[in-house]
Scaffold this active site. Structure first.
Site, PDB file in Angstrom:
ATOM      1  N   CYS A 229      28.351  -5.107 -31.737  1.00  0.00           N
ATOM      2  CA  CYS A 229      27.232  -5.716 -32.090  1.00  0.00           C
ATOM      3  C   CYS A 229      27.209  -7.221 -31.497  1.00  0.00           C
ATOM      4  O   CYS A 229      28.158  -7.716 -31.043  1.00  0.00           O
ATOM      5  CB  CYS A 229      26.913  -5.933 -33.531  1.00  0.00           C
ATOM      6  SG  CYS A 229      27.867  -6.890 -34.473  1.00  0.00           S
TER       7      CYS A 229
ATOM      8  N   CYS B  52      25.333  -2.629 -37.895  1.00  0.00           N
ATOM      9  CA  CYS B  52      24.488  -2.429 -36.802  1.00  0.00           C
ATOM     10  C   CYS B  52      25.043  -1.855 -35.683  1.00  0.00           C
ATOM     11  O   CYS B  52      24.406  -1.125 -34.988  1.00  0.00           O
ATOM     12  CB  CYS B  52      24.095  -3.783 -36.516  1.00  0.00           C
ATOM     13  SG  CYS B  52      23.041  -4.572 -37.516  1.00  0.00           S
TER      14      CYS B  52
ATOM     15  N   LYS C 120      14.151  -1.125 -44.137  1.00  0.00           N
ATOM     16  CA  LYS C 120      13.884  -0.452 -42.960  1.00  0.00           C
ATOM     17  C   LYS C 120      14.253   0.962 -42.936  1.00  0.00           C
ATOM     18  O   LYS C 120      14.751   1.472 -44.123  1.00  0.00           O
ATOM     19  CB  LYS C 120      14.888  -1.182 -41.807  1.00  0.00           C
ATOM     20  CG  LYS C 120      16.396  -0.953 -42.548  1.00  0.00           C
ATOM     21  CD  LYS C 120      17.049  -1.952 -41.286  1.00  0.00           C
ATOM     22  CE  LYS C 120      18.544  -1.762 -41.807  1.00  0.00           C
ATOM     23  NZ  LYS C 120      19.446  -2.826 -40.917  1.00  0.00           N
TER      24      LYS C 120
ATOM     25  N   CYS D  94      23.562 -14.364 -34.307  1.00  0.00           N
ATOM     26  CA  CYS D  94      23.281 -13.657 -35.468  1.00  0.00           C
ATOM     27  C   CYS D  94      23.780 -14.505 -36.594  1.00  0.00           C
ATOM     28  O   CYS D  94      24.955 -14.799 -36.784  1.00  0.00           O
ATOM     29  CB  CYS D  94      24.074 -12.193 -35.498  1.00  0.00           C
ATOM     30  SG  CYS D  94      23.612 -11.491 -37.069  1.00  0.00           S
TER      31      CYS D  94
ATOM     32  N   ARG E 290      11.465   2.367 -37.799  1.00  0.00           N
ATOM     33  CA  ARG E 290      11.607   1.499 -36.312  1.00  0.00           C
ATOM     34  C   ARG E 290      11.986   2.477 -35.201  1.00  0.00           C
ATOM     35  O   ARG E 290      11.530   3.724 -35.207  1.00  0.00           O
ATOM     36  CB  ARG E 290      13.031   0.657 -36.729  1.00  0.00           C
ATOM     37  CG  ARG E 290      12.987  -0.273 -37.903  1.00  0.00           C
ATOM     38  CD  ARG E 290      14.108  -1.109 -37.934  1.00  0.00           C
ATOM     39  NE  ARG E 290      14.056  -2.274 -38.854  1.00  0.00           N
ATOM     40  CZ  ARG E 290      14.932  -3.231 -39.045  1.00  0.00           C
ATOM     41  NH1 ARG E 290      15.926  -3.431 -38.248  1.00  0.00           N
ATOM     42  NH2 ARG E 290      14.687  -4.221 -40.269  1.00  0.00           N
TER      43      ARG E 290
ATOM     44  N   ARG F  25      12.652  -7.970 -29.846  1.00  0.00           N
ATOM     45  CA  ARG F  25      13.099  -6.474 -29.809  1.00  0.00           C
ATOM     46  C   ARG F  25      12.052  -5.588 -29.174  1.00  0.00           C
ATOM     47  O   ARG F  25      11.105  -5.823 -29.876  1.00  0.00           O
ATOM     48  CB  ARG F  25      13.707  -5.656 -31.022  1.00  0.00           C
ATOM     49  CG  ARG F  25      14.548  -4.424 -30.900  1.00  0.00           C
ATOM     50  CD  ARG F  25      14.908  -3.962 -31.981  1.00  0.00           C
ATOM     51  NE  ARG F  25      16.211  -5.012 -32.678  1.00  0.00           N
ATOM     52  CZ  ARG F  25      16.500  -4.992 -33.712  1.00  0.00           C
ATOM     53  NH1 ARG F  25      16.031  -4.665 -34.696  1.00  0.00           N
ATOM     54  NH2 ARG F  25      17.667  -5.876 -34.110  1.00  0.00           N
TER      55      ARG F  25
ATOM     56  N   CYS G 103      30.077  -8.509 -39.258  1.00  0.00           N
ATOM     57  CA  CYS G 103      29.805  -8.356 -40.513  1.00  0.00           C
ATOM     58  C   CYS G 103      29.652  -6.891 -41.000  1.00  0.00           C
ATOM     59  O   CYS G 103      29.515  -5.850 -40.047  1.00  0.00           O
ATOM     60  CB  CYS G 103      28.543  -9.103 -41.006  1.00  0.00           C
ATOM     61  SG  CYS G 103      26.932  -8.216 -40.762  1.00  0.00           S
TER      62      CYS G 103
ATOM     63  N   LYS H 247      15.175   4.339 -40.277  1.00  0.00           N
ATOM     64  CA  LYS H 247      15.639   4.891 -39.126  1.00  0.00           C
ATOM     65  C   LYS H 247      15.537   6.473 -38.937  1.00  0.00           C
ATOM     66  O   LYS H 247      15.940   7.167 -39.784  1.00  0.00           O
ATOM     67  CB  LYS H 247      16.931   4.240 -38.889  1.00  0.00           C
ATOM     68  CG  LYS H 247      16.965   2.735 -38.892  1.00  0.00           C
ATOM     69  CD  LYS H 247      18.326   2.306 -38.595  1.00  0.00           C
ATOM     70  CE  LYS H 247      18.430   0.549 -38.579  1.00  0.00           C
ATOM     71  NZ  LYS H 247      19.888   0.127 -38.421  1.00  0.00           N
TER      72      LYS H 247
END
Length: 565
Positions: free
Chosen positions: A430, A479, A211, A436, A147, A78, A475, A213
Site C-alpha cells: 500500500c 488496503c 464502503k 497516508c 466502489r 482516485r 497499518c 466492494k
C-alpha cells in the site's frame, strides 16, 4: 425526518452524510477558501464520495509545525475504472495530469484504479475536469457506496471473459450514486430546475454504513481476491459457456490493533445465480447492508460484521426474500492462484497482451529504469493497445497487433524483460508513508528493499523462482489485502511490523500472526530458518503458505472471528 433520528446514537459521519444535501456539503465554499490548503472537516468526509482524500506530507510535518505553518496539505484523486481497462489516449491523459497537477507519478491500485497523489487544492477542479475529458470519472471511487468493481484482467481471453468484464461495468453503473452534485461541483453543470426534490433512489440520504466492494473472478485464476470482497461473483463455465455465478458474501480485510472485535474475513459462498440475475443479486445485497449495517460504530459497519452479528442463515433468508426466489446450490469450482501471469499471451482474436510487473503499482521514472517514459511512448505509438490495470497493481499492455513494436519500445528503455524472483512478482504494497494519515510504518517505499534481502536467503536455497505471495501495509486496515498473503507484514510503528504466515497462494485462506513488532533484522532472522526448512522438507509443488501450516509454524484460521493480531 431529521428530527426523528437520534443522532447521539449514530457515528458523526452519519449526520454529515444526511446533512450534505446529497454529497454537496460545503465543498464549493471549501474549494474557494484561499486561507488554507485544506477543506472543511465535514467536507473531508463528503469529498471521499467524489473520489478524493485529503492528506498531508508527513515527512515534513514536524518541520512545518516548528515553523508555525499548517501541514503541507494535498489530495489523492482516485479514478473509477470498472474492470481496470483504459485506452491509450486515457493513459496519456492520466500521465499528463500526473505531470502537470500531481507528483509526476501514477499509482495503480489493488482495485484496478488510477490514483493521482499530491494534487493541491487549487488544482483539484482542473484535474477532475481533465479526468472527465478523457471519459473517465472519480465519483464513487471512495466513500460509503459501492466502489470500483473489479474483474478478471483481460476480457479478450475468451467470450466468457468479455461477459465477465461487461458485468463489472453493468454493476458499477447500476450502483453508482444518482446525485447531480458531482457534475455541479466539478464540471460546472447546473441543476435543471424541477419541482421534484432530488432523491437517491438506492442509497437514500445516508448512503451505506461503510464502503462496499465487489469483484468478479473466473476460475482457476483468483486475481481479484474474490473472497476479500463484500460481494464476490465467481464465474462458472459449463460446456464452454457462462452458466452463471457462485455468490460469495461477507469478505473484508480491515481490522484495528487493540480491538479484537474487528478482524479480516473471507466471504461465504451462499449460492449460484444465472447471468441475468447477477445485477439483481448485487442490488439486493447492497440494500440488505444499507438497512442492517451498523451505523453507530464504523469499525463494525462492513457487511462481514452484519453477517456475523445476525448469522449466515439470517442473511440468506433476507436475500431470498428480497429477490423473491432462492439461489441455486453453488456449482463446483477451483482456484489455483491469485497472482498475475506475466509475459505475452495471445487472445482468441490473435492479438497480443503483455502482463508487465509494476513494483508497488507506482509508475514513475527511476535512474536506469524510466518506466513512465516507456509506457508513454507505447501509448503514443501503439494506439490500438489497451492499458489494463490488474488487481495486483500491475499493468497489461493488451490486445494489440503490434507486439513487436511494444517489445522494441520497452527493451529500448530497459524496462522489459527483467529477471524477477517469484517473491517479487507476487508482492503488493500500500502507499503508507509519507501521505497516508493512517499509516504507522512504511510499505511501498520499503518493501522492495526488504524483498531484496529476503531474495538472498531464497537464492541460498535455490528458491528464487518459487512463487511466494508477500504483501506489506503500513497499518491493519488491509488496503493491500495483507491477510491473504503467505507472508504478510503489517506496520505496527516506524520500522516495526507484525509478521503473519500461512495465507494461501490462491486467496482462499487467511494468514495468522507469527511474531509481533519485529524490525528488519528480526524479520529476516525469523524467516531464515523457515525458508531453510521449506527448502529441505516441502513436498513437491507445495506452496509456502501450505507448508508453514503443515509444519505448525501457525495454525490454520477458518473463521475471521478467530483471527488475532
Amino acid at each position: 425526518m431529521s428530527n426523528q433520528i437520534d443522532w447521539s446514537t449514530l457515528s458523526e459521519v452519519e449526520k454529515i452524510k444526511y446533512d450534505s444535501n446529497y454529497l454537496r456539503g460545503t465543498l464549493e465554499e471549501s474549494l474557494k477558501d484561499p486561507v488554507t490548503g485544506s477543506i472543511a472537516a465535514s467536507d473531508t468526509q463528503i469529498s471521499k464520495f467524489h473520489g478524493i482524500y485529503q492528506q498531508h506530507d508527513r515527512d515534513i510535518a514536524h518541520e512545518r509545525k516548528h515553523q508555525k505553518l499548517e501541514p503541507a496539505f494535498s489530495f489523492l484523486i482516485r479514478v473509477r475504472l470498472p474492470g481496470g481497462i483504459a485506452t491509450a489516449d486515457q493513459w496519456l491523459q492520466m500521465d499528463q495530469l500526473s505531470e502537470t497537477h500531481a507528483n509526476k507519478t501514477l499509482k495503480l491500485t489493488t482495485r484496478q484504479a488510477f490514483q493521482l497523489h499530491g494534487v493541491i487544492k487549487k488544482d483539484l477542479k482542473t484535474t477532475i475536469k481533465g479526468i472527465n475529458d478523457a471519459l473517465l470519472d472519480t465519483i464513487a471511487a471512495c466513500g460509503d457506496v459501492n466502489r470500483n468493481v473489479m474483474s478478471h484482467a483481460n476480457p479478450a481471453e475468451s467470450d466468457l471473459h468479455a461477459q465477465v468484464y461487461q458485468l463489472a461495468g453493468d454493476i458499477s453503473r447500476h450502483l453508482i450514486p444518482q446525485t447531480s452534485a458531482y457534475h455541479e461541483i466539478w464540471l460546472d453543470k447546473k441543476l435543471v430546475s424541477s419541482s421534484k426534490e432530488e432523491t437517491e433512489p438506492l442509497y437514500g440520504r445516508q448512503y451505506l454504513p461503510r464502503k462496499f466492494k465487489i469483484g468478479v473472478a473466473i476460475p482457476p485464476y483468483n486475481d481479484v481476491d474474490v473472497f476479500s470482497q463484500d460481494l464476490g461473483f465467481i464465474a462458472i463455465e459449463e460446456n464452454g459457456k457462462l452458466a452463471g455465478y457462485n455468490i460469495a458474501a461477507g469478505g473484508g480485510m480491515g481490522s484495528t490493533f487493540g480491538i479484537p472485535e474487528t478482524y479480516p474475513r473471507l466471504g461465504d459462498v451462499i449460492g449460484f445465480c444465472k447471468p441475468d440475475q447477477a445485477i439483481d443479486v448485487a442490488e439486493k445485497i447492497v440494500l440488505i447492508q444499507k438497512n442492517n449495517g451498523d451505523r453507530q460504530n464504523r469499525k463494525q459497519a462492513r457487511l462481514k460484521y452484519t453477517i456475523d452479528r445476525n448469522g449466515l442463515d439470517w442473511f440468506k433468508k433476507e436475500l431470498f426474500s428480497a429477490l423473491g426466489y432462492e439461489l441455486q446450490a453453488p456449482r463446483p469450482f477451483k482456484f489455483t492462484r491469485n497472482g498475475d501471469r506475466y509475459g505475452w499471451k495471445q487472445g482468441t482474436d490473435g492479438k497480443w497482451s503483455l502482463n508487465l510487473f509494476v513494483e508497488g503499482g507506482r509508475v514513475k521514472d527511476l535512474p536506469g529504469y524510466p518506466l513512465k517514459t516507456a509506457l508513454r511512448e507505447v501509448a503514443k505509438k501503439v494506439k490500438d493497445a489497451q492499458f489494463i490495470l490488474t488487481g495486483n497493481q500491475n499493468l497489461v499492455i493488451a490486445n494489440t497487433e503490434k507486439k513487436q513494436k511494444v517489445a522494441e519500445i520497452l527493451k529500448e528503455h530497459g524496462v522489459w524483460p527483467a529477471p524477477l524472483s517469484g517473491l517479487r512478482q507476487n508482492s503488493i504494497a500500500c502507499v503508507a508513508l509519507n501521505t497516508c494519515g493512517l499509516a504507522f510504518a512504511e510499505a511501498e517505499r520499503y518493501l522492495p528493499d526488504l524483498i531484496s534481502k529476503i531474495e538472498k536467503i531464497l537464492e541460498k536455497h535455490d528458491l528464487l523462482k518459487n512463487e511466494i505471495v508477500i504483501r506489506m501495509t503500513g497499518c491493519p486496515n488491509g488496503c493491500g489485502r495483507p491477510y491473504l498473503a503467505e507472508i504478510g507484514l503489517i506496520g505496527k510503528s516506524p520500522g516495526n511490523y507484525n509478521l503473519y504466515l500461512g495465507g494461501s497462494n490462491n486467496g482462499t485462506r487467511l494468514n495468522a500472526l507469527y511474531k509481533e513488532t519485529l524490525n528488519e533484522e528480526q524479520i529476516l532472522a525469523e524467516l531464515k530458518p523457515i525458508i531453510a526448512d521449506y527448502a529441505s522438507n516441502k513436498k513437491s509443488n507445495e506452496p509456502f503458505g501450505d507448508f508453514v501450516i503443515r509444519q505448525n509454524y501457525v495454525q490454520e484460521i477458518t473463521q475471521g472471528r478467530d483471527f488475532k493480531h
